[in-house]
Scaffold this active site. Sequence first.
Site, PDB file in Angstrom:
ATOM      1  N   CYS A 103      62.982  61.316 -82.184  1.00  0.00           N
ATOM      2  CA  CYS A 103      64.128  61.538 -81.282  1.00  0.00           C
ATOM      3  C   CYS A 103      65.388  61.985 -82.016  1.00  0.00           C
ATOM      4  O   CYS A 103      66.327  62.475 -81.399  1.00  0.00           O
ATOM      5  CB  CYS A 103      64.410  60.284 -80.467  1.00  0.00           C
ATOM      6  SG  CYS A 103      63.030  59.881 -79.394  1.00  0.00           S
ATOM      7  N   HIS A 272      71.094  60.980 -76.926  1.00  0.00           N
ATOM      8  CA  HIS A 272      69.653  61.070 -76.728  1.00  0.00           C
ATOM      9  C   HIS A 272      69.309  60.340 -75.430  1.00  0.00           C
ATOM     10  O   HIS A 272      69.971  59.363 -75.067  1.00  0.00           O
ATOM     11  CB  HIS A 272      68.913  60.444 -77.911  1.00  0.00           C
ATOM     12  CG  HIS A 272      67.440  60.448 -77.711  1.00  0.00           C
ATOM     13  ND1 HIS A 272      66.742  61.618 -77.523  1.00  0.00           N
ATOM     14  CD2 HIS A 272      66.541  59.446 -77.600  1.00  0.00           C
ATOM     15  CE1 HIS A 272      65.465  61.321 -77.327  1.00  0.00           C
ATOM     16  NE2 HIS A 272      65.315  60.013 -77.360  1.00  0.00           N
ATOM     17  N   ASN A 302      62.249  60.773 -71.475  1.00  0.00           N
ATOM     18  CA  ASN A 302      62.600  60.970 -72.882  1.00  0.00           C
ATOM     19  C   ASN A 302      61.766  62.130 -73.423  1.00  0.00           C
ATOM     20  O   ASN A 302      60.557  61.999 -73.588  1.00  0.00           O
ATOM     21  CB  ASN A 302      62.309  59.677 -73.659  1.00  0.00           C
ATOM     22  CG  ASN A 302      62.603  59.805 -75.148  1.00  0.00           C
ATOM     23  OD1 ASN A 302      63.013  60.863 -75.625  1.00  0.00           O
ATOM     24  ND2 ASN A 302      62.374  58.725 -75.879  1.00  0.00           N
TER      25      ASN A 302
HETATM   26  N1  ACO Z   1      56.092  48.922 -64.943  1.00  0.00           N
HETATM   27  C1  ACO Z   1      56.112  47.627 -64.544  1.00  0.00           C
HETATM   28  N2  ACO Z   1      56.265  46.613 -65.411  1.00  0.00           N
HETATM   29  C2  ACO Z   1      56.400  46.933 -66.722  1.00  0.00           C
HETATM   30  C3  ACO Z   1      56.388  48.263 -67.188  1.00  0.00           C
HETATM   31  C4  ACO Z   1      56.232  49.283 -66.227  1.00  0.00           C
HETATM   32  N3  ACO Z   1      56.206  50.581 -66.557  1.00  0.00           N
HETATM   33  N4  ACO Z   1      56.560  48.241 -68.523  1.00  0.00           N
HETATM   34  C5  ACO Z   1      56.656  46.957 -68.899  1.00  0.00           C
HETATM   35  N5  ACO Z   1      56.560  46.161 -67.802  1.00  0.00           N
HETATM   36  C6  ACO Z   1      56.633  44.703 -67.745  1.00  0.00           C
HETATM   37  C7  ACO Z   1      56.060  44.059 -68.979  1.00  0.00           C
HETATM   38  O1  ACO Z   1      54.683  43.906 -68.881  1.00  0.00           O
HETATM   39  C8  ACO Z   1      56.782  42.733 -68.977  1.00  0.00           C
HETATM   40  O2  ACO Z   1      56.152  41.881 -68.060  1.00  0.00           O
HETATM   41  P1  ACO Z   1      56.051  40.286 -68.341  1.00  0.00           P
HETATM   42  O3  ACO Z   1      57.483  39.819 -68.412  1.00  0.00           O
HETATM   43  O4  ACO Z   1      55.293  39.793 -67.153  1.00  0.00           O
HETATM   44  O5  ACO Z   1      55.339  40.166 -69.647  1.00  0.00           O
HETATM   45  C9  ACO Z   1      58.161  43.083 -68.408  1.00  0.00           C
HETATM   46  O6  ACO Z   1      57.994  44.308 -67.690  1.00  0.00           O
HETATM   47  C10 ACO Z   1      59.195  43.280 -69.479  1.00  0.00           C
HETATM   48  O7  ACO Z   1      58.616  44.115 -70.520  1.00  0.00           O
HETATM   49  P2  ACO Z   1      59.453  44.763 -71.656  1.00  0.00           P
HETATM   50  O8  ACO Z   1      58.579  45.635 -72.518  1.00  0.00           O
HETATM   51  O9  ACO Z   1      60.244  43.693 -72.335  1.00  0.00           O
HETATM   52  O10 ACO Z   1      60.407  45.712 -70.788  1.00  0.00           O
HETATM   53  P3  ACO Z   1      61.804  46.304 -71.106  1.00  0.00           P
HETATM   54  O11 ACO Z   1      62.746  45.933 -70.057  1.00  0.00           O
HETATM   55  O12 ACO Z   1      62.199  46.074 -72.546  1.00  0.00           O
HETATM   56  O13 ACO Z   1      61.528  47.888 -70.942  1.00  0.00           O
HETATM   57  C11 ACO Z   1      61.297  49.830 -72.341  1.00  0.00           C
HETATM   58  C12 ACO Z   1      60.621  48.565 -71.813  1.00  0.00           C
HETATM   59  C13 ACO Z   1      61.579  50.750 -71.185  1.00  0.00           C
HETATM   60  C14 ACO Z   1      60.330  50.505 -73.343  1.00  0.00           C
HETATM   61  C15 ACO Z   1      62.634  49.448 -73.041  1.00  0.00           C
HETATM   62  O14 ACO Z   1      62.436  48.377 -73.915  1.00  0.00           O
HETATM   63  C16 ACO Z   1      63.227  50.601 -73.819  1.00  0.00           C
HETATM   64  O15 ACO Z   1      63.671  51.580 -73.262  1.00  0.00           O
HETATM   65  N6  ACO Z   1      63.268  50.478 -75.151  1.00  0.00           N
HETATM   66  C17 ACO Z   1      63.867  51.518 -75.978  1.00  0.00           C
HETATM   67  C18 ACO Z   1      62.924  52.649 -76.242  1.00  0.00           C
HETATM   68  C19 ACO Z   1      63.677  53.654 -77.092  1.00  0.00           C
HETATM   69  O16 ACO Z   1      64.868  53.541 -77.357  1.00  0.00           O
HETATM   70  N7  ACO Z   1      63.098  54.653 -77.599  1.00  0.00           N
HETATM   71  C20 ACO Z   1      63.953  55.581 -78.392  1.00  0.00           C
HETATM   72  C21 ACO Z   1      63.287  56.175 -79.410  1.00  0.00           C
HETATM   73  S1  ACO Z   1      61.904  57.043 -78.795  1.00  0.00           S
HETATM   74  C22 ACO Z   1      61.398  58.034 -80.117  1.00  0.00           C
HETATM   75  O17 ACO Z   1      61.955  58.096 -81.168  1.00  0.00           O
HETATM   76  C23 ACO Z   1      60.146  58.784 -79.906  1.00  0.00           C
END
Ligand code: ACO
Length: 345
Positions: A103, A272, A302
């Site tokens: 990214c 980003h 993304n």
């Molecule tokens: N749909 C429904 N539920 C989901 C989904 C989904 N798509 N994804 C995760 N959940 C659930 C999980 O299973 C979990 O359930 P549980 O509590 O019963 O175990 C709950 O939601 C919370 O999961 P988390 O993974 O903690 O969800 P979070 O709110 O952190 O969202 C995400 C995940 C979107 C990936 C977020 O953490 C994020 O955006 N992180 C940053 C990613 C990033 O910055 N990338 C940049 C670099 S990318 C690159 O360089 C290629």
Amino acid sequence: MFVPEGVVTNERMSRLMDTSDEWIRQRTGIAERRYARAGTSSCDLGIEAARRALEDAGLEAGEIDLIVFATMTPAHYFPGNGGLLAAALGLHETPALDIRMQCAGFLSGLQVCDAFLRSGTYRRVLLVGGECHASLYPWSEAEWAVMFGEAEGPVSPAAYAWGTAQRDRAVIFGDGAGAFVLEAHDVDDGRGFLGFEMRTDGTHWDKLYVPGGGSASFPYFSPEQFEDNRTVPVVEGRQVFRLATTAMPAIVRETLEKHGESLESLSLLLMHQANLRINESVQKTLGLSDEKVFNNIQKYGNTTAATLPLVFHEAKQAGRVKAGDLICFTALGAGLHWGAGLLRA
Ligand code: ACO
């Protein structure tokens, strides 16, 4: 910019995995993304974006001195996309450089191109960022038909279970490409890129990476890697979220300060687009009004190395980039790499 035609809505994603439009919008801000059809590579998308950028600049491909291509989803493991793009543009001797900084790839590309132009090594550079994440997820044709709205489903229970296991990552990525033509100008009128601050902390390499398919594995590829899902990205989402919301505001402040600028003199921050919640948090931390930010993750997800040119192009189209404006680009990506760059438009 160039994005593939295939629009995949959150509702369509919810037919392939246990997710919902509500969850995706609330947690990421994404409403839909574009996916390339089978057989279309990140290089193919980059070729279209490059042609559009050249046309916009009023230049022929032969007038370009260097090609730089940033991607984390190259058409092949090797060679990189740069040479493939050059060939598609009919160039046989123009040098091509490949960047793989995920990214942060386009931002790093801007810094490298700027340095080449300042040093006089090259006068005109074509910088491309392009990604095809869709091919990272090995759904079958039946699942793709549901995804693209050509079949209603349901998909098989096995495919649904697999999709659900990848849902935190599968919903956030989208495909696309963007390109800049950068040209040296001899008159110092204060316009152009003012400078960059780039950082890497490799101790976080395993916060977001693909475990299989590489020389750390022996053999490089094996059927077991596919069976164990080691060919798709893994992410410690919350950790990356935390790092992004602290590192990006800090580097934006630092970059502005180093160039004698301030948040007050900043016209527009282009971040980003990994998660709208990350960008809202960065905006809040920096105390920026809505007029000073522009996001388009809602439509594209993304798009990794394609993100900054996509968001810049759409901000420009929306009349948010005017001559003399001070624009800051910032990104953070797998590696971890992050940074910021300042442009006087
Ligand atoms: N749909 C429904 N539920 C989901 C989904 C989904 N798509 N994804 C995760 N959940 C659930 C999980 O299973 C979990 O359930 P549980 O509590 O019963 O175990 C709950 O939601 C919370 O999961 P988390 O993974 O903690 O969800 P979070 O709110 O952190 O969202 C995400 C995940 C979107 C990936 C977020 O953490 C994020 O955006 N992180 C940053 C990613 C990033 O910055 N990338 C940049 C670099 S990318 C690159 O360089 C290629």
